[in-house]
Design an enzyme around this catalytic site. Structure first.
Site, PDB file in Angstrom:
ATOM      1  N   SER A   1       0.815  -1.222   0.000  1.00 37.98           N
ATOM      2  CA  SER A   1       0.000   0.000   0.000  1.00 37.98           C
ATOM      3  C   SER A   1       0.846   1.267   0.000  1.00 37.98           C
ATOM      4  O   SER A   1       0.327   2.343  -0.276  1.00 37.98           O
ATOM      5  CB  SER A   1      -0.933  -0.002   1.212  1.00 37.98           C
ATOM      6  OG  SER A   1      -0.176  -0.094   2.404  1.00 37.98           O
ATOM      7  N   THR A   2       2.149   1.173   0.304  1.00 35.71           N
ATOM      8  CA  THR A   2       3.020   2.352   0.255  1.00 35.71           C
ATOM      9  C   THR A   2       3.699   2.457  -1.113  1.00 35.71           C
ATOM     10  O   THR A   2       3.552   3.468  -1.814  1.00 35.71           O
ATOM     11  CB  THR A   2       4.106   2.267   1.357  1.00 35.71           C
ATOM     12  OG1 THR A   2       3.471   1.945   2.600  1.00 35.71           O
ATOM     13  CG2 THR A   2       4.856   3.586   1.480  1.00 35.71           C
TER      14      THR A   2
ATOM     15  N   GLY B   1       4.882  -8.653   3.713  1.00 35.35           N
ATOM     16  CA  GLY B   1       3.496  -8.562   4.184  1.00 35.35           C
ATOM     17  C   GLY B   1       2.515  -8.783   3.043  1.00 35.35           C
ATOM     18  O   GLY B   1       1.411  -9.284   3.247  1.00 35.35           O
TER      19      GLY B   1
ATOM     20  N   GLY C   1       8.284  -0.980  -0.282  1.00 34.06           N
ATOM     21  CA  GLY C   1       7.924  -0.755   1.112  1.00 34.06           C
ATOM     22  C   GLY C   1       8.595  -1.761   2.031  1.00 34.06           C
ATOM     23  O   GLY C   1       9.442  -2.556   1.605  1.00 34.06           O
ATOM     24  N   ALA C   2       8.228  -1.723   3.303  1.00 34.42           N
ATOM     25  CA  ALA C   2       8.765  -2.682   4.279  1.00 34.42           C
ATOM     26  C   ALA C   2       7.777  -2.794   5.431  1.00 34.42           C
ATOM     27  O   ALA C   2       6.970  -1.887   5.680  1.00 34.42           O
ATOM     28  CB  ALA C   2      10.125  -2.232   4.792  1.00 34.42           C
ATOM     29  N   ASP C   3       7.856  -3.924   6.118  1.00 37.13           N
ATOM     30  CA  ASP C   3       7.004  -4.133   7.296  1.00 37.13           C
ATOM     31  C   ASP C   3       7.703  -3.690   8.569  1.00 37.13           C
ATOM     32  O   ASP C   3       7.058  -3.212   9.499  1.00 37.13           O
ATOM     33  CB  ASP C   3       6.600  -5.604   7.380  1.00 37.13           C
ATOM     34  CG  ASP C   3       5.860  -6.029   6.138  1.00 37.13           C
ATOM     35  OD1 ASP C   3       4.815  -5.412   5.849  1.00 37.13           O
ATOM     36  OD2 ASP C   3       6.342  -6.919   5.425  1.00 37.13           O
TER      37      ASP C   3
ATOM     38  N   GLU D   1      10.609  -9.418  -4.852  1.00 37.68           N
ATOM     39  CA  GLU D   1      11.115  -8.142  -4.312  1.00 37.68           C
ATOM     40  C   GLU D   1      12.610  -8.231  -4.014  1.00 37.68           C
ATOM     41  O   GLU D   1      13.359  -7.288  -4.256  1.00 37.68           O
ATOM     42  CB  GLU D   1      10.351  -7.767  -3.039  1.00 37.68           C
ATOM     43  CG  GLU D   1       8.919  -7.346  -3.316  1.00 37.68           C
ATOM     44  CD  GLU D   1       8.105  -7.119  -2.059  1.00 37.68           C
ATOM     45  OE1 GLU D   1       7.145  -6.352  -2.126  1.00 37.68           O
ATOM     46  OE2 GLU D   1       8.413  -7.708  -1.015  1.00 37.68           O
TER      47      GLU D   1
ATOM     48  N   LYS E   1       6.734   1.982  10.882  1.00 40.56           N
ATOM     49  CA  LYS E   1       7.497   0.784  10.494  1.00 40.56           C
ATOM     50  C   LYS E   1       8.884   0.735  11.141  1.00 40.56           C
ATOM     51  O   LYS E   1       9.584  -0.272  11.017  1.00 40.56           O
ATOM     52  CB  LYS E   1       7.666   0.744   8.964  1.00 40.56           C
ATOM     53  CG  LYS E   1       6.356   0.765   8.178  1.00 40.56           C
ATOM     54  CD  LYS E   1       5.579  -0.487   8.394  1.00 40.56           C
ATOM     55  CE  LYS E   1       4.318  -0.597   7.572  1.00 40.56           C
ATOM     56  NZ  LYS E   1       4.472  -0.515   6.156  1.00 40.56           N
TER      57      LYS E   1
HETATM   58  C1  5RP Z   1       5.050  -6.887   0.085  1.00 42.99           C
HETATM   59  C2  5RP Z   1       5.935  -6.062   0.939  1.00 42.99           C
HETATM   60  C3  5RP Z   1       5.460  -4.694   1.265  1.00 42.99           C
HETATM   61  O1  5RP Z   1       6.338  -3.761   0.726  1.00 42.99           O
HETATM   62  C4  5RP Z   1       5.379  -4.576   2.767  1.00 42.99           C
HETATM   63  O2  5RP Z   1       4.518  -5.591   3.260  1.00 42.99           O
HETATM   64  C5  5RP Z   1       4.842  -3.212   3.190  1.00 42.99           C
HETATM   65  O3  5RP Z   1       3.526  -3.090   2.754  1.00 42.99           O
HETATM   66  P1  5RP Z   1       2.657  -1.816   3.101  1.00 42.99           P
HETATM   67  O4  5RP Z   1       3.321  -0.645   2.471  1.00 42.99           O
HETATM   68  O5  5RP Z   1       1.293  -2.133   2.541  1.00 42.99           O
HETATM   69  O6  5RP Z   1       2.618  -1.702   4.617  1.00 42.99           O
HETATM   70  O7  5RP Z   1       7.004  -6.451   1.360  1.00 42.99           O
HETATM   71  O8  5RP Z   1       5.511  -8.190  -0.031  1.00 42.99           O
END
Ligand code: 5RP
Length: 240
Positions: free
Chosen positions: A33-34, A103, A89-91, A110, A128
């Protein structure tokens, strides 16, 4: 797309990353979503003529579909040797810029894209940032369906608690873009992410896991400053 305050932060971080792209670059398009906000930002710059001759490599069906819809030229890895910038993005982001990702279940592609990128730029909102990896999130591991049982046992021997990721709005487990399954693995402590990344990879039947060590070139973090999104840059320790 929603326009909640958190979404505004996500968009600010992704747009800051998209503004780093210059004409002629090969761009890795992340998932989630980011990162997905970078796709319309690039499309707008292309439409205005400010950017030209961009080629993109997508990390998932999500980014493939949006890039196609918005007219961004997609290429396969056969057609390129390197990626100039990948935006994802990242969790979780630790102070040394090691990451938990996956996530959205896309960590295998990726990581391939991140490893090919000269500039792997991570975009997050400040929620995050963590002191230690694994504080809030499990580590996703992509597993061949045939091997889920033995891989789960091997992960338990490493001290992890694996849980098969289940789908929402579909009965049964999540199936990745590669046709595999996902184990979300909780660890009480991740003291050595590089070693855990390798140990998980060495289990026969696993593909990539969500530990990203030594890959992020920068992290763009969006936070609210007197009600207005502000983006700051974090660099790996020892770089300037
Ligand atoms: C997908 C990822 C996403 O970049 C990560 O989960 C972050 O997602 P969001 O921006 O929705 O929090 O690694 O596999």
């Amino acid at each position: 797309m929603s326009s909640s305050p958190v979404d505004a932060l996500k968009r600010a971080a992704a747009e800051a990353a998209a503004s780093r792209v210059v004409s002629g670059m090969v761009v890795g398009l992340g998932t989630g979503s980011t990162a997905i906000h970078a796709v319309p930002a690039l499309a707008r710059r292309l439409r205005s003529g400010e950017l030209q001759d961009i080629r993109a490599v997508a990390t998932s069906y999500q980014s493939t579909m949006l890039a196609r819809e918005l007219g961004i030229r997609l290429v396969d890895l056969e057609e390129i040797e390197r990626i100039d910038i990948a935006i994802d993005g990242a969790d979780e982001v630790a102070p040394d810029l090691t990451l938990i990702k996956g996530g959205g279940g896309a960590q295998t592609r990726e990581k391939i894209i991140a490893a090919l990128a000269v500039d792997f730029t991570v975009v997050v909102d400040e929620a995050k940032l963590v002191d230690r990896l694994g504080s809030s999130r499990a580590v996703p591991v992509e597993v061949l369906p045939f091997a889920v049982a033995p891989v789960s046992r091997a992960i338990q021997r490493l001290g992890g608690q694996p849980e098969l990721r289940m789908a929402v709005k579909k009965a049964g487990p999540v199936v990745t873009d590669q046709g595999n399954l996902l184990l979300d693995v909780r660890f009480t402590e991740i003291s050595d992410p590089a070693r855990l990344e390798r140990d998980l990879k060495m289990i026969p039947g696993t593909l990539e896991n969500g530990l990203f060590v030594g890959l992020a070139r920068r992290v763009l973090v969006a936070s609210l400053d007197q009600g207005v999104p502000r983006v700051r840059e974090l660099l790996p320790p020892g770089t300037s």
